[in-house]
Design a protein around this motif. Structure first.
Motif, PDB file in Angstrom:
ATOM      1  N   GLU A  56       0.842  -1.191   0.000  1.00 31.74           N
ATOM      2  CA  GLU A  56       0.000   0.000   0.000  1.00 31.74           C
ATOM      3  C   GLU A  56       0.876   1.239   0.000  1.00 31.74           C
ATOM      4  N   GLY A  57       0.523   2.210  -0.822  1.00 33.07           N
ATOM      5  CA  GLY A  57       1.299   3.441  -0.904  1.00 33.07           C
ATOM      6  C   GLY A  57       2.268   3.473  -2.065  1.00 33.07           C
ATOM      7  N   GLU A  58       2.565   2.313  -2.604  1.00 30.18           N
ATOM      8  CA  GLU A  58       3.495   2.270  -3.737  1.00 30.18           C
ATOM      9  C   GLU A  58       2.793   2.693  -5.037  1.00 30.18           C
TER      10      GLU A  58
ATOM     11  N   ARG B  60      -5.746   9.543  -8.961  1.00 31.91           N
ATOM     12  CA  ARG B  60      -4.408   8.961  -8.822  1.00 31.91           C
ATOM     13  C   ARG B  60      -3.971   8.188 -10.062  1.00 31.91           C
ATOM     14  N   LEU B  61      -4.811   8.144 -11.067  1.00 29.54           N
ATOM     15  CA  LEU B  61      -4.506   7.412 -12.286  1.00 29.54           C
ATOM     16  C   LEU B  61      -4.019   8.356 -13.380  1.00 29.54           C
TER      17      LEU B  61
ATOM     18  N   SER C  86      -0.917   3.623  -4.159  1.00 29.43           N
ATOM     19  CA  SER C  86      -1.975   2.609  -4.203  1.00 29.43           C
ATOM     20  C   SER C  86      -2.629   2.415  -2.836  1.00 29.43           C
ATOM     21  N   ILE C  87      -3.910   2.059  -2.890  1.00 30.80           N
ATOM     22  CA  ILE C  87      -4.691   1.780  -1.694  1.00 30.80           C
ATOM     23  C   ILE C  87      -5.364   0.419  -1.866  1.00 30.80           C
ATOM     24  N   PRO C  88      -5.838  -0.183  -0.785  1.00 33.05           N
ATOM     25  CA  PRO C  88      -6.419  -1.529  -0.895  1.00 33.05           C
ATOM     26  C   PRO C  88      -7.551  -1.652  -1.911  1.00 33.05           C
TER      27      PRO C  88
END
Lengths: 111, 115
Positions: free
Chosen positions: A15-17, A60-61, A79-81
């Motif tokens: 997560e976060g990457e 975020r895309l 990235s998030i879950p």
């Protein structure tokens, strides 16, 4: 039937990457699209690209339509879950023609 | 945004029977609709193009007598899987571009299981 070359096939990230995936074709498309599909559901459009060289963002895309019209990439930042799912690229010649899909990238996000 | 519905969402049928799947554009007209099939862990593959008022066009390897398509109105296309076999078990998804050549909208899919 024709399929686009999409890579990677699968990804496991923290997560976060940030994530990057791309799609290539042997033929030209006039529209490139990126979809996300959750299990048991139809694909949902994330980003549509209509012009060679175009760089488009949706939250975020970020996606780009390659200058040769034979490729495209999609980046997901931080990235998030809930980003977990299968991402498909698709190419289209004109508005009333069917889409040609990539083989998909299965994304897993580890919290 | 525009909505495309599919009915049923899931169906289980016995081998040898026929199943009809409906695809409707709820708030726009679609002269053309597309039917895709998706096997587990695979991508969507185009089966056929459904044209309102005329015959459907099928992709190579898709039997037109087995997968009957009827596009009777500008908002409805149906796919009938005749004499279904277990190998026809798949996820069937339709899509419809908004006339005249707008964005293509996907239905939620129909999971067919043939026992």
């Amino acid at each position: 039937g024709q399929q686009l070359n999409q890579s990677p096939q699968s990804m496991f990230i923290q997560e976060g990457e940030d994530v990057s995936m791309n799609c290539t074709s042997s033929s030209i498309f006039n529209t490139w699209l990126w979809y996300k599909q959750d299990p048991g559901e139809g694909p949902v459009l994330l980003i549509a690209l209509y012009k060679a060289g175009e760089l488009t963002s949706n939250g975020r895309l970020t996606a780009q339509f390659g200058i040769t019209r034979k490729d495209s990439f999609l980046n997901i930042s931080a990235s998030i879950p809930s980003d977990v799912g299968i991402y498909f690229c698709a190419g289209q010649l004109t508005g009333n023609t069917p889409l040609v899909f990539g083989k998909g990238t299965r994304l897993s996000v580890i919290a | 945004g525009a909505v495309v519905s599919q009915h049923p969402s899931r169906v289980i049928c016995k081998s040898g029977t026929s199943v009809k799947i409906e695809c409707r554009s709820l708030d726009f007209q679609a002269t053309t609709m597309f039917w895709y099939r998706q096997f587990p862990k695979q991508s969507l593959m185009l089966m056929a193009t459904s044209n309102e008022g005329s015959k459907a066009t099928y992709e190579q390897g898709v039997e037109k007598d087995k997968f009957l398509i009827n596009h009777a109105s500008l908002t409805l296309s149906t796919l009938t899987v005749t004499s279904a076999h277990p190998e026809d078990s798949s996820f069937y998804i339709c899509s419809a571009p908004e006339d005249p050549a707008g964005e293509q909208y996907f239905g939620p899919g129909t999971r067919l299981t043939v026992t």
